[in-house]
Motif scaffolding. Structure first.
Motif, mmCIF file in Angstrom:
data_model
loop_
_atom_site.group_PDB
_atom_site.id
_atom_site.type_symbol
_atom_site.label_atom_id
_atom_site.label_comp_id
_atom_site.label_asym_id
_atom_site.label_seq_id
_atom_site.Cartn_x
_atom_site.Cartn_y
_atom_site.Cartn_z
ATOM 1 N N THR A 48 0.905 -1.293 0.077
ATOM 2 C CA THR A 48 0.263 -0.013 -0.043
ATOM 3 C C THR A 48 0.926 1.594 -0.287
ATOM 4 N N PHE A 49 1.034 1.775 -0.533
ATOM 5 C CA PHE A 49 1.482 3.446 -0.363
ATOM 6 C C PHE A 49 0.416 4.940 0.204
ATOM 7 N N PRO A 50 1.402 5.529 1.082
ATOM 8 C CA PRO A 50 2.936 5.863 0.664
ATOM 9 C C PRO A 50 3.774 4.954 1.605
ATOM 10 N N ALA B 170 6.489 -5.162 -16.852
ATOM 11 C CA ALA B 170 6.658 -5.715 -15.350
ATOM 12 C C ALA B 170 7.905 -4.587 -14.787
ATOM 13 N N ALA B 171 7.235 -4.168 -13.852
ATOM 14 C CA ALA B 171 8.383 -2.496 -13.914
ATOM 15 C C ALA B 171 8.643 -2.866 -11.901
ATOM 16 N N ASP B 172 8.597 -4.568 -11.988
ATOM 17 C CA ASP B 172 8.658 -4.675 -10.691
ATOM 18 C C ASP B 172 9.933 -4.725 -9.966
ATOM 19 N N VAL C 242 21.758 7.992 4.890
ATOM 20 C CA VAL C 242 22.518 7.186 4.668
ATOM 21 C C VAL C 242 22.633 5.736 4.375
ATOM 22 N N CYS C 243 23.741 5.440 3.322
ATOM 23 C CA CYS C 243 23.592 4.785 2.943
ATOM 24 C C CYS C 243 25.330 3.776 2.563
ATOM 25 N N VAL C 244 25.324 2.985 2.531
ATOM 26 C CA VAL C 244 26.640 1.903 3.449
ATOM 27 C C VAL C 244 26.767 0.767 1.960
HETATM 28 C C1 LIG Z 1 21.232 1.514 -1.907
HETATM 29 C C2 LIG Z 1 20.362 2.037 -3.210
HETATM 30 C C3 LIG Z 1 20.472 3.706 -3.351
HETATM 31 C C4 LIG Z 1 20.157 4.286 -4.540
HETATM 32 N N1 LIG Z 1 19.714 5.531 -4.828
HETATM 33 C C5 LIG Z 1 20.117 6.241 -5.851
HETATM 34 C C6 LIG Z 1 20.022 7.676 -5.944
HETATM 35 O O1 LIG Z 1 20.155 8.270 -4.878
HETATM 36 N N2 LIG Z 1 19.231 8.044 -7.179
HETATM 37 C C7 LIG Z 1 18.645 7.447 -8.456
HETATM 38 O O2 LIG Z 1 18.601 7.866 -9.324
HETATM 39 N N3 LIG Z 1 19.115 6.018 -7.869
HETATM 40 C C8 LIG Z 1 18.989 5.606 -6.856
HETATM 41 N N4 LIG Z 1 19.308 4.170 -7.134
HETATM 42 C C9 LIG Z 1 18.676 3.245 -8.223
HETATM 43 C C10 LIG Z 1 16.581 3.538 -7.412
HETATM 44 O O3 LIG Z 1 16.647 3.017 -6.637
HETATM 45 C C11 LIG Z 1 16.127 2.931 -8.751
HETATM 46 O O4 LIG Z 1 17.140 2.407 -10.001
HETATM 47 C C12 LIG Z 1 14.895 2.952 -8.887
HETATM 48 O O5 LIG Z 1 14.301 2.442 -7.653
HETATM 49 C C13 LIG Z 1 13.822 1.534 -9.395
HETATM 50 O O6 LIG Z 1 12.680 1.861 -9.493
HETATM 51 P P1 LIG Z 1 11.350 0.833 -10.503
HETATM 52 O O7 LIG Z 1 10.488 1.291 -10.773
HETATM 53 O O8 LIG Z 1 12.673 -0.189 -11.659
HETATM 54 O O9 LIG Z 1 10.882 0.487 -8.853
HETATM 55 P P2 LIG Z 1 11.672 0.066 -7.757
HETATM 56 O O10 LIG Z 1 11.538 1.600 -7.631
HETATM 57 O O11 LIG Z 1 12.601 -0.710 -7.136
HETATM 58 O O12 LIG Z 1 9.575 -0.636 -7.630
HETATM 59 C C14 LIG Z 1 9.387 -1.595 -7.783
HETATM 60 C C15 LIG Z 1 8.344 -1.634 -7.362
HETATM 61 O O13 LIG Z 1 7.663 -3.420 -7.349
HETATM 62 C C16 LIG Z 1 6.642 -3.545 -6.469
HETATM 63 N N5 LIG Z 1 6.499 -4.632 -6.492
HETATM 64 C C17 LIG Z 1 7.627 -6.168 -6.631
HETATM 65 N N6 LIG Z 1 7.658 -7.086 -6.698
HETATM 66 C C18 LIG Z 1 5.694 -7.727 -6.949
HETATM 67 C C19 LIG Z 1 4.946 -8.425 -6.804
HETATM 68 N N7 LIG Z 1 5.861 -9.420 -6.657
HETATM 69 N N8 LIG Z 1 3.715 -7.933 -7.486
HETATM 70 C C20 LIG Z 1 3.787 -6.506 -7.249
HETATM 71 N N9 LIG Z 1 4.322 -5.646 -6.673
HETATM 72 C C21 LIG Z 1 5.373 -6.142 -6.957
HETATM 73 C C22 LIG Z 1 7.305 -2.917 -5.199
HETATM 74 O O14 LIG Z 1 6.278 -3.021 -4.650
HETATM 75 C C23 LIG Z 1 7.995 -1.819 -5.414
HETATM 76 O O15 LIG Z 1 6.715 -0.437 -5.450
HETATM 77 C C24 LIG Z 1 19.368 3.534 -5.296
HETATM 78 C C25 LIG Z 1 19.178 1.984 -5.552
HETATM 79 C C26 LIG Z 1 19.982 1.861 -4.272
HETATM 80 C C27 LIG Z 1 19.544 0.087 -4.450
#
Ligand SMILES: Cc1cc2nc3c(=O)[nH]c(=O)nc-3n(C[C@H](O)[C@H](O)[C@H](O)COP(=O)(O)OP(=O)(O)OC[C@H]3O[C@@H](n4cnc5c(N)ncnc54)[C@H](O)[C@@H]3O)c2cc1C
Length: 383
Positions: A31-33, A149-151, A211-213
């Motif tokens: 659920t969001f947020p 697929a944007a999961d 903070v991210c390590v």
């Molecule tokens: C440690 C870290 C730091 C980062 N920092 C940055 C930054 O500062 N700037 C930047 O530009 N990028 C950063 N990134 C990269 C960025 O977070 C990702 O590239 C971005 O979140 C990708 O977006 P997305 O929509 O593809 O996936 P996501 O944001 O991961 O969204 C995927 C969605 O799919 C849903 N989902 C997953 N599986 C299922 C399922 N089976 N059924 C239904 N829903 C599902 C999840 O709940 C989620 O809401 C960072 C990544 C990491 C790991």
């Protein structure tokens, strides 16, 4: 049209498609947020894409301005680079960024389906024909001509169909948390490169600091069992960060993710398009995952419309070409930058070089921040 995942890639694809008149159902297991581990930095290029799509207003308003990057190495080495004067990024918690994008997709007409964990793709002789998802302990099937697929990096759909794998290298994990009461906040995103690891630091709204390590690791690594201790150790063994975090408190328990890298096999199946991290993700060091996600979501939406109108012939090929044309140069640059910044010695040399030729550093920071993209006003024909 079905979209799995309401992160930035899914919500942008949903907004673009709904505006074009498509019937869109957008599924997310949450659920969001909702929270998401990230460095929370929206670079100027990402902001430029969102602005062009008319999706940036609340993000620009609510996020903290980011004017460039500060990269530090060992022995007190530090390099600062600012984006060109008219450009900036934003620091905003992913809870707020993703919710802002999702709300705009819903306002555009997408039907949001929260608490719907997608379990697998339905397939028939033509390819992907829909999905199954679980909600309230029951399983449902839904069919459609196009599924996006944007999961995310652990994409159930892409892994389930063998379209994504974890490469042998790099094998890095991320541990992230928000802190209160951190000293020395600035409008620069920070990357602290230390032997074998790096630490991203960014002030976000609400007086918190992200903070991210990121460090190499393997499942079962003893150091990952206690993320609070790991963060404390990383922050206290560094002279600069130790001072700034002396009075800091963890706002929430840390979150851990890994292995981070996933790569696509390059295979394609009719009925299915991949967007965002579900199409591949290597390492967060260059802070541009969100740009690939939002622009990748937009390109997947355009490909979906083509498939609906004219069938699947050539759709995957054209999408792959468009992604290559837009992203391949930046992927190469990211590989180079990761190799450079991955070595503390190279950061020292770069600091020396930057003092001699600051213009070179400005150009690198601009490229890392996707500033040329922020400046480009794409014509619709590029979709
Ligand atoms: C440690 C870290 C730091 C980062 N920092 C940055 C930054 O500062 N700037 C930047 O530009 N990028 C950063 N990134 C990269 C960025 O977070 C990702 O590239 C971005 O979140 C990708 O977006 P997305 O929509 O593809 O996936 P996501 O944001 O991961 O969204 C995927 C969605 O799919 C849903 N989902 C997953 N599986 C299922 C399922 N089976 N059924 C239904 N829903 C599902 C999840 O709940 C989620 O809401 C960072 C990544 C990491 C790991």
């Amino acid at each position: 049209m079905l979209i799995v995942g309401a992160g930035p890639a899914g919500s942008v694809a949903a907004a673009v498609l709904a505006r074009a008149g498509a019937r869109v159902r957008l599924f997310d297991r949450s659920t969001f947020p909702r929270e998401k581990l990230c460095g929370d930095t929206v670079n100027p290029g990402t902001l430029g894409v969102l602005r062009r799509l008319g999706l940036a207003a609340s993000i620009e308003e609510r996020g903290l301005r980011v004017d460039g990057m500060r990269v530090t190495g060992e022995h007190g080495v530090a390099i600062e680079g600012r984006y060109p004067r008219h450009l900036s990024g934003r620091a905003i918690m992913r809870r707020d960024l993703d919710w802002a994008l999702l709300q705009q997709a819903i306002a555009a007409g997408a039907q949001f389906e929260p608490e719907s964990a997608v379990r697998r793709a339905l397939t028939d002789e033509r390819g992907v024909a829909g999905i199954t998802f679980g909600r309230h302990a029951s399983e449902h099937e839904v069919r459609a001509r196009v599924t996006i697929a944007a999961d995310g990096r652990r994409s159930t759909i892409a892994f389930g169909l063998g379209l994504l794998r974890h490469p042998e290298r790099p094998r890095r994990w991320a541990i992230g948390a928000y802190y209160e009461n951190v000293a020395g906040a600035s409008t620069l995103g920070e990357m602290h490169v230390r032997r074998g690891r790096y630490i991203g630091v960014a002030a976000v709204p609400g007086g918190l600091t992200n903070v991210c390590v990121v460090k190499p690791s393997r499942p079962g690594d003893a150091a990952l069992r206690d993320p609070v201790a790991l963060l404390r150790q990383e922050l206290s063994r560094d002279a600069d960060l130790r001072l700034r975090f002396a009075d800091a408190r963890l706002a929430d328990p840390p979150v851990m993710l890994g292995p981070l890298a996933v790569e696509g096999t390059g295979a394609a199946i009719d009925g299915l398009l991949l967007a965002g991290d579900a199409a591949g993700f290597i390492d967060p060091m260059t802070g541009d995952g969100l740009r690939f996600a939002v622009r990748g979501g937009e390109l997947a939406a355009a490909a979906a419309l083509e498939a609906l109108e004219h069938g699947w012939t050539g759709v995957h090929h054209r999408l792959a070409e468009r992604r290559r044309a837009e992203f391949a140069g930046k992927w190469r640059f990211d590989r180079m930058l990761r190799a450079l910044v991955g070595s503390p010695r190279a950061v020292e040399v770069a600091a020396l070089g930057a003092s001699v030729a600051p213009g070179v550093l400005r150009a690198i920071i601009s490229r890392a921040g996707d500033c040329s993209v922020a400046d480009v006003d794409y014509a619709d024909s590029r979709l």
